[in-house]
Write a protein that holds these residues in place. Structure first.
Motif, PDB file in Angstrom:
ATOM      1  N   PHE A  95       0.866  -1.189   0.000  1.00 37.65           N
ATOM      2  CA  PHE A  95       0.000   0.000   0.000  1.00 37.65           C
ATOM      3  C   PHE A  95       0.893   1.226   0.000  1.00 37.65           C
ATOM      4  CE2 PHE A  95       0.082   1.289   4.547  1.00 37.65           C
ATOM      5  CZ  PHE A  95       0.612   0.146   5.130  1.00 37.65           C
ATOM      6  N   GLN A  96       0.307   2.398  -0.155  1.00 36.73           N
ATOM      7  CA  GLN A  96       1.164   3.574  -0.359  1.00 36.73           C
ATOM      8  C   GLN A  96       0.857   4.721   0.588  1.00 36.73           C
ATOM      9  OE1 GLN A  96       0.707   4.311  -4.639  1.00 36.73           O
ATOM     10  NE2 GLN A  96       2.652   3.245  -4.972  1.00 36.73           N
ATOM     11  N   PHE A  97       1.927   5.383   1.012  1.00 31.20           N
ATOM     12  CA  PHE A  97       1.825   6.634   1.768  1.00 31.20           C
ATOM     13  C   PHE A  97       2.236   7.753   0.824  1.00 31.20           C
ATOM     14  CE2 PHE A  97       2.271   5.791   6.607  1.00 31.20           C
ATOM     15  CZ  PHE A  97       1.327   4.789   6.535  1.00 31.20           C
ATOM     16  N   HIS A  98       1.447   8.797   0.759  1.00 35.34           N
ATOM     17  CA  HIS A  98       1.777   9.934  -0.115  1.00 35.34           C
ATOM     18  C   HIS A  98       2.079  11.139   0.756  1.00 35.34           C
ATOM     19  CE1 HIS A  98       0.096   7.693  -3.582  1.00 35.34           C
ATOM     20  NE2 HIS A  98      -0.726   7.217  -2.654  1.00 35.34           N
ATOM     21  N   PHE A  99       3.295  11.645   0.626  1.00 29.77           N
ATOM     22  CA  PHE A  99       3.699  12.861   1.324  1.00 29.77           C
ATOM     23  C   PHE A  99       3.826  13.967   0.281  1.00 29.77           C
ATOM     24  CE2 PHE A  99       5.344   9.288   3.757  1.00 29.77           C
ATOM     25  CZ  PHE A  99       4.847   9.577   5.015  1.00 29.77           C
TER      26      PHE A  99
END
Ligand SMILES: Cc1cc2nc3c(=O)[nH]c(=O)nc-3n(C[C@H](O)[C@H](O)[C@H](O)COP(=O)(O)OP(=O)(O)OC[C@H]3O[C@@H](n4cnc5c(N)ncnc54)[C@H](O)[C@@H]3O)c2cc1C
Length: 508
Positions: A95-99
């Protein structure tokens, strides 16, 4: 008001959240006569689903580990096994974290997770690896004590320790850390990198509604360990598939889940519970009542004045709540989105990740289960914390709703830039919507009990025969935790020999 008596029940459970369903399922398979009374027209509490124009939306949890893995520590899996039910699921690994300016993939494997962090912060990656290794050591120690064996009945403790003595001894080196805030472990492991600290803060926030300095270490060890050692999975059919499996498990063991049945009062006589009265005036007598309502709803709305000592009640009601939610449910064209990932967390530029609208969670479950959306479509649930204070269904409501939903659309646009051109259905939910459909005090996510400063209480209450389950009691918030609360409560209410025999059935 009618006071017609229903048949006497052995156990009445107020509420069919996952905590109430797990307690009911466990007690039903132990042979108790169980009736679950649910106010809503759907079972599941915050895990209930709804359908709109052919899209089958989740309203709450979407992140699960170990639903089909017998080696998992997930207490929900243990309850499902106990009642002979299964929830077919789809496994995934990313899954992805977007900063702002960068996207980080999180993997189900801690080494790959650290490798991904290395591209952003090489120093931080090494620190993260030290931290996750320590969490996995704790997880391995925790795993040796099966949740299915736990009880709050002090008479059963000698047996519990006798059967699991070595496992408890294995926990000894971690004993002082398990209830401590996980920020203490981050400090001990020398995790100083700002990016990694922020990352762990967000992971904690998703779990408990609090950052690393408020989240207990055991909860994080469980999450990190399950992700690494078990499987990230999504249930085919959505959260409703889990709810349906639990209801089937209850019914096949002679129990009943009665919808549209709001409990108005818990009845108490001479310090002992005698049953409940529903909103339509029906009295249901029962020797045991289990409340799956929140701590605030149980003690302010359901119990009669004087049923518990005033000081006890004040302490319970003083439990601080985590905020409520803004929700966005969207149905949109899936054309050209073949490589879409199902889970995302979008963190907007801001000092404090816990501020409303600054951290948004996204679940696109049709990636794993296309049958949840019509052909050629996807569906997404996007949410962020939002205080319930100041929300009123007045003339400014529509405008405020639009304004507060803006970060949710922006978050989804980070993943699907041309989202606006694809939307077929969009529904916005406010803290008032959340409160209405879940019957939770202020629509709260759960108690904001800060690690190191307080502890979630056990299932018992000062009223004989009255117990509690769900995210207001030990071990806390989240699907695995509320399932564990159901197991602990059920085991507390039966002869421990039944638990031993269940364990033999499940594990031999
Ligand atoms: C948006 C969101 C996303 C989440 N995501 C995740 C996730 O990905 N993974 C995870 O592990 N956890 C997640 N969680 C947390 C997890 O879902 C909850 O902690 C858990 O499901 C709460 O279950 P519960 O049994 O304590 O209570 P609830 O689900 O609140 O159930 C309580 C039930 O009691 C009923 N009730 C209340 N009062 C009465 C009454 N007087 N009479 C009859 N019935 C009554 C209510 O209608 C409700 O059905 C999420 C939660 C939310 C809100």
């Amino acid at each position: 008001m009618s006071t017609r008596s229903d048949a006497a029940e052995e156990v009445v459970v107020i509420g069919s959240g996952l905590g109430g369903l797990c307690a009911g399922a466990m007690l039903a398979q132990y042979g108790k006569k169980v009736l679950i009374l649910e106010a809503h027209y759907e079972a599941g509490g915050v895990a209930h689903g709804f359908t709109k124009d052919g899209y089958k939306f989740d309203t709450g949890p979407s992140f699960y580990c170990g639903l089909t893995d017998r080696g998992s520590l997930n207490p929900l899996k243990m309850v499902l096994d106990s009642v002979g039910e299964q929830v077919p699921s789809v496994a995934y690994d990313e899954f992805q974290f977007h900063f702002p300016g960068e996207t980080l993939s999180i993997y189900d494997n801690n080494r790959r997770y650290a490798q991904a962090v290395r591209s952003i912060s090489p120093k931080g990656a090494a620190q993260l690896e030290r931290f996750t290794n320590r969490m996995v050591q704790m997880y391995d120690a925790l795993k040796k004590i099966p949740t299915i064996a736990l009880t709050a009945n002090p008479w059963a403790f000698p047996k519990l320790f006798l059967l699991n003595g070595l496992a408890f001894a294995g926990l000894a080196p971690f004993a002082s850390s398990l209830q401590a805030p996980v920020s203490k472990i981050l400090d001990e492991e020398g995790v100083t990198d700002a990016f990694v600290r922020r990352l762990i803060d967000i992971e904690c926030f998703l779990l408990s509604g609090l950052k690393a300095d408020g989240t207990i270490t055991a909860e994080v060890a469980f999450m990190v360990g399950e992700r690494d050692k078990s499987i990230m999975e999504y249930p085919i059919g959505g959260a409703t598939a889990i709810v349906d499996a639990l209801v089937r498990g209850i019914e096949k063991h002679g129990g009943e889940v009665r919808l549209r049945s709001r409990v108005k009062d818990i009845n108490v006589s001479r310090g002992r519970v005698t049953g409940v009265t529903t909103a339509d005036g029906k009295v249901v007598s029962a020797g045991t009542v289990i409340s799956n309502a929140t701590v605030w709803d149980t003690f302010s709305k359901l119990l009669p004045e004087g049923a518990v000592p005033r000081s006890y009640k004040s302490r319970q009601l003083a439990t601080p709540p985590v905020e409520s939610f803004m929700h966005l449910h969207v149905g949109f064209s899936s054309s050209g989105l073949d490589d879409l990932i199902g889970h995302h967390v979008v963190s907007f530029e801001c000092e404090d990740i816990a501020q409303p609208g600054k951290t948004c969670m996204i679940s696109i479950p049709s990636v794993w289960d296309p049958a949840l959306a019509p052909e050629g479509q996807h569906l997404a649930h996007v949410y962020t914390l939002e205080s319930s204070d100041g929300w009123k269904r007045d003339k400014g409501y529509k405008e405020k709703k639009k304004d507060k939903a803006a970060p949710l659309y922006a978050a989804l646009e980070r993943v699907i830039p041309d989202l606006r051109d694809r939307i077929n259905v969009d529904l916005i939910g406010t803290p008032l919507t959340h409160e209405t459909f879940t019957r939770r005090y202020k629509g709260s996510y759960g108690p904001a009990i800060v690690a190191g400063k307080g502890m979630f209480p056990g299932p018992g209450t000062p009223v004989k025969g009255l117990y509690r389950v769900g995210d207001s009691v030990l071990p806390g918030i989240g699907v695995p935790a509320v399932a564990a609360s159901g197991i602990i409560c059920a085991n507390t209410l039966v002869d421990y020999r039944l638990t031993e025999s269940l364990m033999r059935k499940l594990y031999s």
